[in-house]
Motif scaffolding. Sequence first.
Motif, PDB file in Angstrom:
ATOM      1  N   PRO A   1       0.907  -1.338  -0.077  1.00 50.21           N
ATOM      2  CA  PRO A   1      -0.015  -0.053  -0.109  1.00 50.21           C
ATOM      3  C   PRO A   1       0.822   1.156   0.092  1.00 50.21           C
ATOM      4  O   PRO A   1       0.472   2.562  -0.518  1.00 50.21           O
ATOM      5  N   LEU A   2       2.047   1.148   0.599  1.00 49.60           N
ATOM      6  CA  LEU A   2       2.923   2.386   0.539  1.00 49.60           C
ATOM      7  C   LEU A   2       3.262   2.619  -0.879  1.00 49.60           C
ATOM      8  O   LEU A   2       3.236   3.954  -1.437  1.00 49.60           O
ATOM      9  N   TYR A   3       3.492   1.801  -1.732  1.00 48.43           N
ATOM     10  CA  TYR A   3       3.991   1.906  -3.048  1.00 48.43           C
ATOM     11  C   TYR A   3       2.622   2.430  -3.914  1.00 48.43           C
ATOM     12  O   TYR A   3       2.744   3.625  -4.667  1.00 48.43           O
ATOM     13  N   LEU A   4       1.452   1.933  -3.453  1.00 49.36           N
ATOM     14  CA  LEU A   4       0.266   1.996  -4.269  1.00 49.36           C
ATOM     15  C   LEU A   4       0.006   3.781  -4.062  1.00 49.36           C
ATOM     16  O   LEU A   4      -0.470   4.159  -5.090  1.00 49.36           O
ATOM     17  N   HIS A   5       0.150   4.195  -2.917  1.00 51.92           N
ATOM     18  CA  HIS A   5      -0.206   5.683  -2.616  1.00 51.92           C
ATOM     19  C   HIS A   5       0.590   6.367  -3.505  1.00 51.92           C
ATOM     20  O   HIS A   5       0.441   7.296  -4.181  1.00 51.92           O
TER      21      HIS A   5
END
Lengths: 223, 223
Positions: A17-21
């Motif tokens: 999710p860090l990457y996704l943001h």
Amino acid sequence: MPHTVIEVSRSTLKRLPLYLHVLEDLHRQKQEYISCTALALKFDFGSIQVRKDLEVTGAEGTAKIGFRISDLIRNIKTFLGWHNVQDAFLVGAGNLGKALLGYRDFDLYGLNIVAVFDKDPAKIGTRIFDKEVMPVEKMPGLAARMHVNIGIVAVSAIAAQEVVNVMVASGIRAVWNFAPAPLEIPQGIILENARLTQSLAVLSNKLKCLLEEETKESVPCPM
Amino acid sequence: MPHTVIEVSRSTLKRLPLYLHVLEDLHRQKQEYISCTALALKFDFGSIQVRKDLEVTGAEGTAKIGFRISDLIRNIKTFLGWHNVQDAFLVGAGNLGKALLGYRDFDLYGLNIVAVFDKDPAKIGTRIFDKEVMPVEKMPGLAARMHVNIGIVAVSAIAAQEVVNVMVASGIRAVWNFAPAPLEIPQGIILENARLTQSLAVLSNKLKCLLEEETKESVPCPM
DNA sequence: TCTTAATCGATATAATTCTATCGATAAAAC
DNA sequence: GTTTTATCGATAGAATTATATCGATTAAGA
Ligand SMILES: NC(=O)c1ccc[n+]([C@@H]2O[C@H](COP(=O)([O-])OP(=O)(O)OC[C@H]3O[C@@H](n4cnc5c(N)ncnc54)[C@H](O)[C@@H]3O)[C@@H](O)[C@H]2O)c1
Ligand SMILES: NC(=O)c1ccc[n+]([C@@H]2O[C@H](COP(=O)([O-])OP(=O)(O)OC[C@H]3O[C@@H](n4cnc5c(N)ncnc54)[C@H](O)[C@@H]3O)[C@@H](O)[C@H]2O)c1
């Protein structure tokens, strides 16, 4: 042919999710490609870590230019199950419950809170962010009818186990728990604890070390 | 004599509050001692893990009877720095900010929110849980005067970096960030991200696997 | 066109984190 | 009083997770 089980570590899962943001941000800015090297600059870990994480989602990059951002977003969301938004029940219309109800971005993260329950007569019947607070007794019937899989626990620690029991009896498959109590849950049901205090503990300990290091000098503290 | 630096893993640090909650519960029930074996039963990991974690806090147990609960509580709180409550500033009086302000138990976790800031003129001057919302411009002056070390970021992702910059300029030493954006912070300042989506990602992925396993049968999914 | 540089993908190594084992010790049972 | 049992504390070993290396590939520049 034996389908080899892909082992995905919890750590990797939590980085996705860090990457996704970041990726969605870049996507909005019309950037098309990104390399692991560039993506890693946003974080305090390296590009190899990033590449290895993205690998589990099935993403494929091109040498010299990196990965297509739109592909990465799709792959990560699919891998996490966020491409299909799941309906969820929330129990506990208190401070935290209200905040969760008011969070607009949950749909981006595959979550849609469809109903709220509480046991406080003063709250039952009131509306919070356009959702009516219902008595907990109505949960079993509604869960079956609406095919809801996720239950969110936002009640006091003392009531959490009782609430989870009702959820499980109602056919809930996955529980997202915000109470600090350890919960017992039958085999086959997913339990995930969202504990703010864990994060706070790391912060507090680091700060304590930092402050100690300043007062008495030459006190070593691992950082 | 060289003071050996005790390495404490992040994982251990994050388990300590879990123990603490159970221990305080038992303490209220007047239980005096507990063994690692018994404590581990509450969790999905073993007694050796528990013992090793408690060891870093300096706790000492007795064979056959275990650890004195009051000692453990004191040791854990001291180790985390929760015995001295730290004052904190909160920026962002939105949904999440309100929930954090209303959380009664932060004092147990060494945190005391002393002031709230926002930039929305409609919110400035209003009171939330008996605290007046102030304009962000007032933070630098107050931080220095009140010797506040902790800043809590509860603003939208887009504003988070800007807010952190003000915090750092105000002399804040540790930042607890709830926005999903990766933040840049100067060396020497502590940054800890409390990201709900990380926990949700694990839940979603597990649920996706569970549901897939049911529809198409014999699809292996690591659990 | 040929060379250079950046990056991927795969494999190998290092570091960290978890788990098992074993003797010592203290309480309880016999 | 002796034996048994549960537990601690320390150490050793296994498993997991993170990082480094290297050839292959592709775009850009000489
Ligand atoms: N507020 C925060 O910022 C925060 C932060 C971290 C963790 N938490 C945890 O989240 C949980 C909720 O916190 P809160 O601040 O919203 O508390 P709260 O007291 O404001 O709200 C709790 C709500 O749960 C309801 N409730 C209690 N027992 C119930 C039951 N058996 N069935 C149905 N509803 C029941 C209450 O009526 C109340 O509305 C707590 O466990 C708390 O430790 C809260
Ligand atoms: N609400 C939740 O349950 C939840 C859950 C997870 C993460 N978060 C994150 O927490 C943050 C806050 O969420 P929220 O739901 O409370 O949003 P919100 O929109 O309700 O509140 C944001 C508040 O920040 C203020 N703000 C914006 N820019 C500011 C600035 N530059 N300086 C000072 N104040 C500013 C706004 O005026 C508003 O009051 C977001 O980053 C969100 O992604 C929220």
